[in-house]
Design a protein around this motif. Sequence first.
Motif, PDB file in Angstrom:
ATOM      1  N   PRO A  62       0.802  -1.234   0.000  1.00  0.00           N
ATOM      2  CA  PRO A  62       0.000   0.000   0.000  1.00  0.00           C
ATOM      3  C   PRO A  62       0.830   1.276   0.000  1.00  0.00           C
ATOM      4  CG  PRO A  62      -0.851  -1.554   1.620  1.00  0.00           C
ATOM      5  CD  PRO A  62       0.449  -2.112   1.114  1.00  0.00           C
ATOM      6  N   ASP A  63       2.092   1.182   0.384  1.00  0.00           N
ATOM      7  CA  ASP A  63       2.961   2.353   0.408  1.00  0.00           C
ATOM      8  C   ASP A  63       3.813   2.497  -0.856  1.00  0.00           C
ATOM      9  OD1 ASP A  63       4.284   0.003   1.238  1.00  0.00           O
ATOM     10  OD2 ASP A  63       5.825   1.143   2.296  1.00  0.00           O
ATOM     11  N   ALA A  64       3.534   1.691  -1.895  1.00  0.00           N
ATOM     12  CA  ALA A  64       4.312   1.751  -3.135  1.00  0.00           C
ATOM     13  C   ALA A  64       4.205   3.132  -3.772  1.00  0.00           C
ATOM     14  CB  ALA A  64       3.819   0.688  -4.114  1.00  0.00           C
ATOM     15  N   THR A  65       5.348   3.644  -4.230  1.00  0.00           N
ATOM     16  CA  THR A  65       5.371   4.975  -4.848  1.00  0.00           C
ATOM     17  C   THR A  65       5.545   4.924  -6.361  1.00  0.00           C
ATOM     18  OG1 THR A  65       7.758   5.163  -4.537  1.00  0.00           O
ATOM     19  CG2 THR A  65       6.357   6.064  -2.809  1.00  0.00           C
ATOM     20  N   ARG A  66       5.924   3.750  -6.870  1.00  0.00           N
ATOM     21  CA  ARG A  66       6.220   3.653  -8.296  1.00  0.00           C
ATOM     22  C   ARG A  66       5.501   2.468  -8.936  1.00  0.00           C
ATOM     23  NH1 ARG A  66      10.375   5.388  -5.577  1.00  0.00           N
ATOM     24  NH2 ARG A  66      11.435   7.254  -6.327  1.00  0.00           N
ATOM     25  N   CYS A  67       5.264   2.594 -10.237  1.00  0.00           N
ATOM     26  CA  CYS A  67       4.738   1.466 -11.002  1.00  0.00           C
ATOM     27  C   CYS A  67       5.841   0.413 -11.099  1.00  0.00           C
ATOM     28  CB  CYS A  67       4.270   1.923 -12.385  1.00  0.00           C
ATOM     29  SG  CYS A  67       5.594   2.484 -13.479  1.00  0.00           S
ATOM     30  N   VAL A  68       5.498  -0.769 -11.543  1.00  0.00           N
ATOM     31  CA  VAL A  68       6.446  -1.875 -11.589  1.00  0.00           C
ATOM     32  C   VAL A  68       7.642  -1.541 -12.477  1.00  0.00           C
ATOM     33  CG1 VAL A  68       6.725  -4.312 -12.198  1.00  0.00           C
ATOM     34  CG2 VAL A  68       4.608  -3.536 -11.118  1.00  0.00           C
ATOM     35  N   GLN A  69       7.402  -0.958 -13.656  1.00  0.00           N
ATOM     36  CA  GLN A  69       8.504  -0.656 -14.575  1.00  0.00           C
ATOM     37  C   GLN A  69       9.469   0.358 -13.982  1.00  0.00           C
ATOM     38  OE1 GLN A  69       6.311   0.493 -18.090  1.00  0.00           O
ATOM     39  NE2 GLN A  69       6.729  -1.485 -19.053  1.00  0.00           N
ATOM     40  N   CYS A  70       8.951   1.433 -13.409  1.00  0.00           N
ATOM     41  CA  CYS A  70       9.826   2.463 -12.835  1.00  0.00           C
ATOM     42  C   CYS A  70      10.577   1.924 -11.621  1.00  0.00           C
ATOM     43  CB  CYS A  70       9.027   3.710 -12.477  1.00  0.00           C
ATOM     44  SG  CYS A  70       8.457   4.636 -13.929  1.00  0.00           S
ATOM     45  N   GLN A  71       9.929   1.096 -10.805  1.00  0.00           N
ATOM     46  CA  GLN A  71      10.603   0.512  -9.651  1.00  0.00           C
ATOM     47  C   GLN A  71      11.715  -0.422 -10.107  1.00  0.00           C
ATOM     48  OE1 GLN A  71      10.126   1.363  -6.428  1.00  0.00           O
ATOM     49  NE2 GLN A  71      11.856   0.067  -5.914  1.00  0.00           N
ATOM     50  N   SER A  72      11.471  -1.198 -11.154  1.00  0.00           N
ATOM     51  CA  SER A  72      12.491  -2.099 -11.691  1.00  0.00           C
ATOM     52  C   SER A  72      13.694  -1.315 -12.188  1.00  0.00           C
ATOM     53  CB  SER A  72      11.928  -2.943 -12.831  1.00  0.00           C
ATOM     54  OG  SER A  72      10.958  -3.829 -12.346  1.00  0.00           O
ATOM     55  N   ARG A  73      13.434  -0.223 -12.909  1.00  0.00           N
ATOM     56  CA  ARG A  73      14.537   0.622 -13.390  1.00  0.00           C
ATOM     57  C   ARG A  73      15.345   1.175 -12.218  1.00  0.00           C
ATOM     58  NH1 ARG A  73      11.173   2.471 -17.874  1.00  0.00           N
ATOM     59  NH2 ARG A  73      10.104   3.773 -16.375  1.00  0.00           N
ATOM     60  N   ARG A  74      14.654   1.619 -11.198  1.00  0.00           N
ATOM     61  CA  ARG A  74      15.314   2.196 -10.026  1.00  0.00           C
ATOM     62  C   ARG A  74      16.196   1.147  -9.326  1.00  0.00           C
ATOM     63  NH1 ARG A  74      14.389   6.657  -6.683  1.00  0.00           N
ATOM     64  NH2 ARG A  74      14.878   6.322  -4.497  1.00  0.00           N
ATOM     65  N   GLU A  75      15.693  -0.062  -9.203  1.00  0.00           N
ATOM     66  CA  GLU A  75      16.467  -1.120  -8.547  1.00  0.00           C
ATOM     67  C   GLU A  75      17.668  -1.547  -9.369  1.00  0.00           C
ATOM     68  OE1 GLU A  75      13.630  -4.146  -7.540  1.00  0.00           O
ATOM     69  OE2 GLU A  75      12.720  -2.893  -5.988  1.00  0.00           O
ATOM     70  N   ARG A  76      17.570  -1.522 -10.680  1.00  0.00           N
ATOM     71  CA  ARG A  76      18.707  -1.874 -11.531  1.00  0.00           C
ATOM     72  C   ARG A  76      19.836  -0.873 -11.391  1.00  0.00           C
ATOM     73  NH1 ARG A  76      14.734  -3.511 -15.442  1.00  0.00           N
ATOM     74  NH2 ARG A  76      14.877  -1.452 -16.364  1.00  0.00           N
ATOM     75  N   ARG A  77      19.497   0.397 -11.135  1.00  0.00           N
ATOM     76  CA  ARG A  77      20.496   1.447 -10.999  1.00  0.00           C
ATOM     77  C   ARG A  77      21.300   1.326  -9.706  1.00  0.00           C
ATOM     78  NH1 ARG A  77      17.155   6.513 -11.549  1.00  0.00           N
ATOM     79  NH2 ARG A  77      15.483   5.376 -12.511  1.00  0.00           N
ATOM     80  N   ARG A  78      20.780   0.632  -8.722  1.00  0.00           N
ATOM     81  CA  ARG A  78      21.464   0.525  -7.414  1.00  0.00           C
ATOM     82  C   ARG A  78      22.658  -0.344  -7.480  1.00  0.00           C
ATOM     83  NH1 ARG A  78      16.689   0.125  -2.966  1.00  0.00           N
ATOM     84  NH2 ARG A  78      15.654   2.006  -3.544  1.00  0.00           N
TER      85      ARG A  78
END
Length: 110
Positions: A94-110
């Motif tokens: 319920p606290d998700a701030t991003r759609c699945v695609q944007c969250q995936s991109r963000r995690e790949r950058r880490r």
Amino acid sequence: MNDTTARVRLESMLAELDRSIGVLRGDPLAVWDRSPADGGSVLTDADRNRAMLEAATQQRRSVLEALKRLDEGLYGLCADCGGPVPEGRLEARPDATRCVQCQSRRERRR
């Protein structure tokens, strides 16, 4: 998820996180509902306790931010692309701030 359901779930999460944070900090008022039999389960590993406290504190911030987005009419919209966050994602987080695609991109950058 409608706004009322989201608010109830987020406020419930916040209350549970507050209790958990209180226990991790050793607040005696937060452990009032624990059984005396639980005495042996008190965390003794300071590093693990600190990591759990940090994770709970971060999740609490995330829940507060979600409640703020709800108040501002931005709940359920991706913080990056502005598109809708899928219903299933909000059900799971319920606290998700991003759609699945944007969250995936963000995690790949880490």
